[in-house]
Design an enzyme around this catalytic site. Structure first.
Site, PDB file in Angstrom:
ATOM      1  N   SER A  43       0.919  -1.199   0.116  1.00  0.00           N
ATOM      2  CA  SER A  43      -0.134  -0.020   0.023  1.00  0.00           C
ATOM      3  C   SER A  43       0.798   1.287  -0.139  1.00  0.00           C
ATOM      4  O   SER A  43       0.396   2.350  -0.380  1.00  0.00           O
ATOM      5  CB  SER A  43      -0.998   0.110   1.155  1.00  0.00           C
ATOM      6  OG  SER A  43      -0.060  -0.096   2.452  1.00  0.00           O
ATOM      7  N   ASP A  81       5.181  -7.498   2.299  1.00  0.00           N
ATOM      8  CA  ASP A  81       4.530  -7.785   1.179  1.00  0.00           C
ATOM      9  C   ASP A  81       5.406  -7.898  -0.164  1.00  0.00           C
ATOM     10  O   ASP A  81       6.253  -7.467  -0.527  1.00  0.00           O
ATOM     11  CB  ASP A  81       3.514  -6.604   0.699  1.00  0.00           C
ATOM     12  CG  ASP A  81       2.116  -6.842   1.181  1.00  0.00           C
ATOM     13  OD1 ASP A  81       1.730  -7.874   1.568  1.00  0.00           O
ATOM     14  OD2 ASP A  81       1.408  -5.754   1.288  1.00  0.00           O
ATOM     15  N   GLU A 112      -0.948 -12.354  -2.256  1.00  0.00           N
ATOM     16  CA  GLU A 112      -2.198 -12.317  -2.447  1.00  0.00           C
ATOM     17  C   GLU A 112      -2.629 -13.400  -3.436  1.00  0.00           C
ATOM     18  O   GLU A 112      -1.993 -13.765  -4.579  1.00  0.00           O
ATOM     19  CB  GLU A 112      -2.315 -10.934  -3.348  1.00  0.00           C
ATOM     20  CG  GLU A 112      -2.205  -9.734  -2.575  1.00  0.00           C
ATOM     21  CD  GLU A 112      -2.652  -8.435  -3.103  1.00  0.00           C
ATOM     22  OE1 GLU A 112      -3.398  -8.509  -4.228  1.00  0.00           O
ATOM     23  OE2 GLU A 112      -2.394  -7.295  -2.386  1.00  0.00           O
ATOM     24  N   GLU A 176      -9.610  -8.848   3.077  1.00  0.00           N
ATOM     25  CA  GLU A 176      -9.567  -7.694   2.835  1.00  0.00           C
ATOM     26  C   GLU A 176     -11.135  -7.422   2.237  1.00  0.00           C
ATOM     27  O   GLU A 176     -11.340  -7.980   1.165  1.00  0.00           O
ATOM     28  CB  GLU A 176      -8.385  -7.050   1.888  1.00  0.00           C
ATOM     29  CG  GLU A 176      -9.002  -5.623   1.573  1.00  0.00           C
ATOM     30  CD  GLU A 176      -7.461  -4.957   0.906  1.00  0.00           C
ATOM     31  OE1 GLU A 176      -6.594  -5.584   1.008  1.00  0.00           O
ATOM     32  OE2 GLU A 176      -7.786  -3.959   0.533  1.00  0.00           O
TER      33      GLU A 176
HETATM   34  O1  KIV Z   1      -0.428  -3.404   1.398  1.00  0.00           O
HETATM   35  C1  KIV Z   1      -1.248  -3.308   2.600  1.00  0.00           C
HETATM   36  O2  KIV Z   1      -0.935  -2.274   3.322  1.00  0.00           O
HETATM   37  C2  KIV Z   1      -1.975  -4.421   3.278  1.00  0.00           C
HETATM   38  C3  KIV Z   1      -2.784  -4.267   4.148  1.00  0.00           C
HETATM   39  C4  KIV Z   1      -3.829  -3.270   3.712  1.00  0.00           C
HETATM   40  C5  KIV Z   1      -3.401  -5.496   4.599  1.00  0.00           C
HETATM   41  O3  KIV Z   1      -1.934  -5.480   2.257  1.00  0.00           O
END
Ligand code: KIV
Length: 260
Positions: A43, A81, A112, A176
């Site tokens: 994000s 991530d 994901e 989500e």
């Molecule tokens: O990228 C992110 O911050 C996320 C969260 C919103 C779970 O995947």
């Protein structure tokens, strides 16, 4: 098993799991006092770089921010991530996840997807890389951000995918924007904890983007609650600074260096 992961697993049905995102050291150090899990989320693409989608976030960007976050995180579980297009097949995923683990010293990576990535998830776990799942809205591959769980096929798919991911060995899963009854059902059917964002209080834990929680960004998502207005605090500090510089009240001699 990593002690921090065990601590998260042990909370299922006992105590809620507290998670937030961090993109740099100073914020991470504050969160570390309160969180069980700190996520370096992709994000950051929209929050920090104004990207239209998380698709534009590179592996290098994730690694650099994670290195900074690592300095601030001492006790929480740190998850990074894997960005878009860095886990398209087993070989690519393993190479990149190993790089992320080595360079950032994080505890786990988040990917994901469900059935489509199951073989990749298995490969990482077989190679001792702990994996967190992410179902519901998948910002890396979806354009429209509607909540999930309205249609029967969506409900069945999410129930199946979450089971598959658990069986593959993930230690936890982000849900989500999953409809409340479905989030409850998934949470009840899994032995691993679910972490919700816009997915109701039935999840085992909650996560938010920290910038949204402290009122730094301009996010208007329904699932965000603003707990502070940091924007206002920064504004007022900068205004005072400006006035003092203009009126020559700052810096004073105590802020300056003089030779005798
Ligand atoms: O990228 C992110 O911050 C996320 C969260 C919103 C779970 O995947």
């Amino acid at each position: 098993m990593n002690k921090k992961i065990k601590r998260i697993l042990d909370k299922k049905n006992k105590s809620k799991i507290i998670c937030l995102t961090a993109y740099s050291k100073n914020i991470a150090a504050i969160l570390d006092k309160h969180c069980d899990l700190i996520l370096v989320g992709d994000s950051l693409g929209s929050v920090l770089y104004d990207f239209k989608s998380t698709k534009e976030v590179s592996l290098d960007t994730m690694i650099n921010h994670s290195k900074s976050v690592r300095f601030g995180v001492k006790r929480s579980l740190m998850v990074v991530d894997m960005p878009y297009n860095t886990y398209r097949n087993n070989k690519e995923a393993l190479r990149n996840a190993k790089l992320v683990m080595k360079k950032t010293k994080c505890d786990a990576v988040k990917l994901e997807g469900g059935k489509k990535i199951i073989s990749i998830v298995r490969t990482l776990i077989k190679n001792k890389i702990p994996v967190m799942g992410h179902l519901g809205i998948l910002p890396q591959t979806e354009k429209k951000f509607f909540f999930k769980g309205k249609k029967i096929f969506e409900i069945n798919k999410l129930l199946k995918d979450s089971k598959l991911l658990e069986k593959a060995g993930i230690f936890s899963i982000v849900l989500e924007c999953v409809e409340t009854k479905l989030a409850k059902k998934i949470t009840e059917q899994l032995k691993i904890p679910t972490i919700g964002i816009g997915s109701s209080a039935y999840c085992d834990g909650q996560v938010l983007v920290t910038d949204d929680l402290i009122g730094l960004g301009k996010s208007k998502f329904r699932f965000v609650k603003k707990y502070a207005n940091i924007n206002q605090i920064i504004n007022s500090a900068v205004k005072k600074y400006k006035v003092e510089v203009l009126k020559k009240k700052f810096p004073k001699s105590k802020h300056s260096f003089v030779t005798r």
